[in-house]
Scaffold this active site. Structure first.
Site, short mmCIF file in Angstrom:
data_model
loop_
_atom_site.label_atom_id
_atom_site.label_comp_id
_atom_site.label_asym_id
_atom_site.label_seq_id
_atom_site.Cartn_x
_atom_site.Cartn_y
_atom_site.Cartn_z
N ARG A 26 0.82 -1.22 0.00
CA ARG A 26 0.00 0.00 0.00
C ARG A 26 0.85 1.26 0.00
O ARG A 26 0.42 2.31 -0.50
CB ARG A 26 -0.98 -0.01 1.18
N GLU A 74 4.92 -8.00 15.60
CA GLU A 74 4.30 -8.34 16.88
C GLU A 74 4.35 -9.86 17.11
O GLU A 74 4.68 -10.33 18.18
CB GLU A 74 2.84 -7.87 16.87
P1 AMP Z 1 4.38 -1.79 11.85
O1 AMP Z 1 5.64 -2.42 11.36
O2 AMP Z 1 3.83 -2.46 13.08
O3 AMP Z 1 4.51 -0.29 12.02
O4 AMP Z 1 3.27 -2.05 10.74
C1 AMP Z 1 3.15 -1.22 9.65
C2 AMP Z 1 2.88 -1.99 8.37
O5 AMP Z 1 1.85 -2.96 8.57
C3 AMP Z 1 2.38 -1.05 7.30
O6 AMP Z 1 2.97 -1.44 6.07
C4 AMP Z 1 0.87 -1.22 7.29
O7 AMP Z 1 0.36 -1.25 5.98
C5 AMP Z 1 0.61 -2.55 8.02
N1 AMP Z 1 -0.34 -2.41 9.14
C6 AMP Z 1 -0.04 -2.65 10.45
N2 AMP Z 1 -1.10 -2.49 11.22
C7 AMP Z 1 -2.12 -2.12 10.40
C8 AMP Z 1 -3.50 -1.75 10.64
N3 AMP Z 1 -4.04 -1.77 11.86
N4 AMP Z 1 -4.24 -1.40 9.57
C9 AMP Z 1 -3.70 -1.40 8.32
N5 AMP Z 1 -2.42 -1.72 8.05
C10 AMP Z 1 -1.62 -2.08 9.07
#
Ligand code: AMP
Length: 173
Positions: free
Chosen positions: A59, A96
């Protein structure tokens, strides 16, 4: 004037129980809102001599490539493993639950590059921190990171201490 946040749809328990998925598809199908989001993503960096925009699969590509177009500079894809055809630099990072990997072509950036890194959303910050590390492994500078959505309660910024972070829509819970 319609607000950007009205175009984000919350999908509970997707892709697994407990996740509040922020669906950007209503935003990107609306041409006025899509243009507004891209303009707002790049606005703080217009005077920062950015030389390329990097985006995180998948995305992130949507917003990063439009931002690159708007800034009249190139687009650099950070991709999931096995997708890039030429020689790559690789980084693995913790999620996570489990781990993930990002790759970049070794000649995608050079030491003189000043990169704006864009993704759709920052949650825990692991993905974008890995993206920054990957770009900096190749010697370029990540000037700033920009997101359409920030899940403030997951404190992703803590993984990006001292970096310039810009997000358009914030969720506190
Ligand atoms: P993080 O590494 O935990 O910051 O996760 C970010 C990545 O995971 C991004 O590329 C987002 O597109 C996806 N992502 C994580 N959590 C969500 C969420 N609640 N809604 C949509 N996309 C998410």
């Amino acid at each position: 004037m319609k607000r950007l946040e009205t175009c984000i749809r919350n999908i509970p328990d997707f892709p697994k129980p407990g996740i509040q998925f922020k669906d950007i598809t209503p935003l990107i199908k609306d041409p006025v809102m899509l243009r507004l989001a891209v303009k707002q993503l790049i606005q703080p960096f217009l005077d920062n001599s950015i030389t390329a925009v990097a985006g995180i699969e998948a995305r992130g590509f949507i917003f990063a490539s439009l931002a690159a177009w708007e800034l009249d500079i190139g687009f650099i894809p950070l991709r999931k493993p096995g997708k890039l055809p030429y020689a790559v630099e690789t980084i693995s990072y913790d999620l996570e639950y489990g781990s993930a990997t990002l790759e970049i072509h070794i000649d995608a950036v050079s030491k003189d590059d000043r990169i704006l890194l864009i993704d759709d959303l920052i949650a825990t910050g692991g993905t974008v921190a890995a993206g920054c590390a990957l770009i900096e492994k190749l010697g370029a500078e990540v000037v700033a990171c920009a997101f359409v959505v920030e899940l403030d309660y997951l404190k992703g910024r803590d993984k990006l201490a001292n970096r310039n972070i810009h997000a358009l829509i914030h969720y506190q819970v």
